[in-house]
Design a protein around this motif. Structure first.
Motif, PDB file in Angstrom:
ATOM      1  N   SER A   1      35.315  25.141  49.507  1.00 53.42           N
ATOM      2  CA  SER A   1      36.054  26.387  49.161  1.00 53.42           C
ATOM      3  C   SER A   1      37.070  26.257  47.818  1.00 53.42           C
ATOM      4  N   GLY A   2      37.063  24.603  47.313  1.00 52.06           N
ATOM      5  CA  GLY A   2      37.815  24.309  46.202  1.00 52.06           C
ATOM      6  C   GLY A   2      36.953  24.757  44.937  1.00 52.06           C
ATOM      7  N   MET A   3      35.546  24.760  45.099  1.00 48.16           N
ATOM      8  CA  MET A   3      34.778  25.389  43.976  1.00 48.16           C
ATOM      9  C   MET A   3      34.714  26.944  43.760  1.00 48.16           C
ATOM     10  N   TYR A   4      35.472  27.620  44.837  1.00 47.16           N
ATOM     11  CA  TYR A   4      35.604  28.925  44.684  1.00 47.16           C
ATOM     12  C   TYR A   4      37.076  29.498  44.502  1.00 47.16           C
ATOM     13  N   LYS A   5      37.929  28.648  43.784  1.00 42.00           N
ATOM     14  CA  LYS A   5      39.058  29.085  43.444  1.00 42.00           C
ATOM     15  C   LYS A   5      39.082  30.245  42.669  1.00 42.00           C
ATOM     16  N   GLY A   6      40.095  31.223  42.807  1.00 44.34           N
ATOM     17  CA  GLY A   6      40.204  32.313  42.124  1.00 44.34           C
ATOM     18  C   GLY A   6      39.136  33.334  42.139  1.00 44.34           C
ATOM     19  N   TRP A   7      38.340  33.324  43.306  1.00 43.68           N
ATOM     20  CA  TRP A   7      37.443  34.246  43.529  1.00 43.68           C
ATOM     21  C   TRP A   7      38.027  35.744  43.581  1.00 43.68           C
ATOM     22  N   GLU A   8      39.238  35.652  44.329  1.00 37.84           N
ATOM     23  CA  GLU A   8      40.074  37.028  44.439  1.00 37.84           C
ATOM     24  C   GLU A   8      40.261  37.772  43.125  1.00 37.84           C
ATOM     25  N   ALA A   9      40.508  36.993  42.110  1.00 37.02           N
ATOM     26  CA  ALA A   9      40.716  37.521  40.839  1.00 37.02           C
ATOM     27  C   ALA A   9      39.281  38.641  40.371  1.00 37.02           C
ATOM     28  N   TYR A  10      38.297  38.417  41.149  1.00 37.94           N
ATOM     29  CA  TYR A  10      36.910  38.980  40.461  1.00 37.94           C
ATOM     30  C   TYR A  10      37.158  40.406  41.196  1.00 37.94           C
ATOM     31  N   THR A  11      37.905  40.639  42.064  1.00 41.42           N
ATOM     32  CA  THR A  11      38.055  42.033  42.560  1.00 41.42           C
ATOM     33  C   THR A  11      38.575  43.133  41.488  1.00 41.42           C
ATOM     34  N   VAL A  12      39.137  42.415  40.414  1.00 41.38           N
ATOM     35  CA  VAL A  12      39.589  42.996  39.076  1.00 41.38           C
ATOM     36  C   VAL A  12      38.417  42.642  37.992  1.00 41.38           C
ATOM     37  N   LEU A  13      38.379  41.201  37.882  1.00 37.87           N
ATOM     38  CA  LEU A  13      37.588  40.789  36.569  1.00 37.87           C
ATOM     39  C   LEU A  13      36.115  41.500  36.841  1.00 37.87           C
ATOM     40  N   CYS A  14      35.711  41.816  37.754  1.00 39.44           N
ATOM     41  CA  CYS A  14      34.106  42.399  37.886  1.00 39.44           C
ATOM     42  C   CYS A  14      34.203  43.595  37.097  1.00 39.44           C
ATOM     43  N   LEU A  15      35.345  43.913  36.916  1.00 43.67           N
ATOM     44  CA  LEU A  15      35.203  45.445  35.903  1.00 43.67           C
ATOM     45  C   LEU A  15      35.054  44.987  34.559  1.00 43.67           C
ATOM     46  N   LYS A  16      35.539  43.592  34.068  1.00 46.10           N
ATOM     47  CA  LYS A  16      35.396  43.357  32.482  1.00 46.10           C
ATOM     48  C   LYS A  16      34.236  43.651  31.980  1.00 46.10           C
ATOM     49  N   PRO A  17      33.102  42.995  32.371  1.00 46.29           N
ATOM     50  CA  PRO A  17      31.769  43.527  32.009  1.00 46.29           C
ATOM     51  C   PRO A  17      31.100  44.861  32.120  1.00 46.29           C
ATOM     52  N   ALA A  18      31.876  45.355  33.249  1.00 45.31           N
ATOM     53  CA  ALA A  18      31.342  46.748  33.401  1.00 45.31           C
ATOM     54  C   ALA A  18      31.795  47.783  32.559  1.00 45.31           C
ATOM     55  N   ILE A  19      33.321  47.382  32.185  1.00 46.74           N
ATOM     56  CA  ILE A  19      34.065  48.330  31.317  1.00 46.74           C
ATOM     57  C   ILE A  19      33.247  48.086  29.628  1.00 46.74           C
ATOM     58  N   GLN A  20      33.121  46.822  29.554  1.00 50.18           N
ATOM     59  CA  GLN A  20      32.442  46.418  28.324  1.00 50.18           C
ATOM     60  C   GLN A  20      31.209  47.014  27.812  1.00 50.18           C
TER      61      GLN A  20
END
Length: 277
Positions: A131-150
């Protein structure tokens, strides 16, 4: 570009309650150079390059697959909302592979020790397990929109430009301009605009992700907290500007990287169009 990534992540990870927050990007870079010399800008370059290559390749593969699959079901053009959804799905699709590399890269680049990547990775495993290798995954609930918006911004504006070009008389298009692809300068500038918009919109979550992966909250402690709590605390204690510390270096790195990538993509498309015509 790897030195820019190092500068961006160090800037995003800094404690916003300390005086360094008032340094400009250039002053912050000078401080880094004074502390570690030229070599400090290339910490984690191997994992960073590998992560970037995997991330972009897998994103394009997943996005193309989802887009073609959806078009096969629906038929016709894909709208803005649909593009955003497909882009978000493509971003989530590569995370099981690329997020551990991202965590390791961030840990290397924000580490104050001289440990090699293997020892840092083993320390991450011993602390939190897989689980330590997946720290910050919850940020991708928003960050997944970055390439999508781009890519949505890029494709929508590109579509408008090409439709206008096709509607114009042939003689007014300009020498060498294709009716189906953008010129190198057009794709470069449009890529810069698209990345700047997407990066700025989601940047607070980018900063929070880096701080989580570096084992820090906004107050410098190691206590785990949720990203909304982190952002709320930063806003309450240091104001709105604390959410955007490190935006300058991140914009510089991301804008140039995306602009070059999309320019090359358009030129390859133009070359293939000529080759197949």
């Amino acid at each position: 570009l790897p030195p820019m990534k190092k500068i961006a992540e160090d800037a995003e990870d800094q404690d916003s309650s300390k005086p360094k927050k008032n340094l400009s990007a250039i002053e912050f870079t000078k401080e880094m150079y004074k502390d570690g010399g030229v070599a400090v800008f290339y910490d984690g370059i191997g994992t960073s390059a590998f992560q970037s290559a995997c991330e972009k390749a897998l994103y394009f593969f997943a996005y193309t697959y989802f887009k073609n699959f959806y078009k096969g079901i629906k038929g016709g053009a894909i709208g803005t909302t649909e593009n955003l959804i497909l882009g978000g799905m493509a971003e989530w699709a590569h995370l099981p592979i690329t997020l551990p590399i991202d965590c390791l890269t961030t840990k290397i680049q924000t580490s104050k020790t001289n440990d090699n990547p293997y020892r840092i990775m083993m320390a991450m495993f011993s602390e939190k397990g897989l689980s330590g290798m997946y720290k910050g995954w919850e940020a991708y609930t928003v960050l997944c929109l970055k390439p999508a918006i781009q890519y949505t911004v890029y494709e929508q504006i590109k579509g408008i430009m090409l439709r206008r070009r096709k509607a114009a008389p042939k003689g007014s298009r300009g020498r060498g301009k294709s009716a189906n692809t953008l010129s190198a300068a057009e794709s470069f500038l449009l890529g810069m605009v698209a990345r700047a918009i997407s990066t700025t919109l989601v940047f607070p979550y980018t900063r929070a992700k880096v701080m989580l992966q570096a084992n820090k909250k906004n107050d410098g402690s190691d206590e785990t907290t949720s990203i909304p709590q982190m952002l709320t605390k930063m806003y309450n204690e240091q104001g709105f500007q604390s959410l955007f510390i490190g935006l300058g270096p991140e914009l510089t790195r991301g804008v140039l990287s995306t602009a070059f990538m999309l320019m090359i993509k358009e030129q390859i498309g133009s070359f293939m169009e000529v080759l197949l015509s």
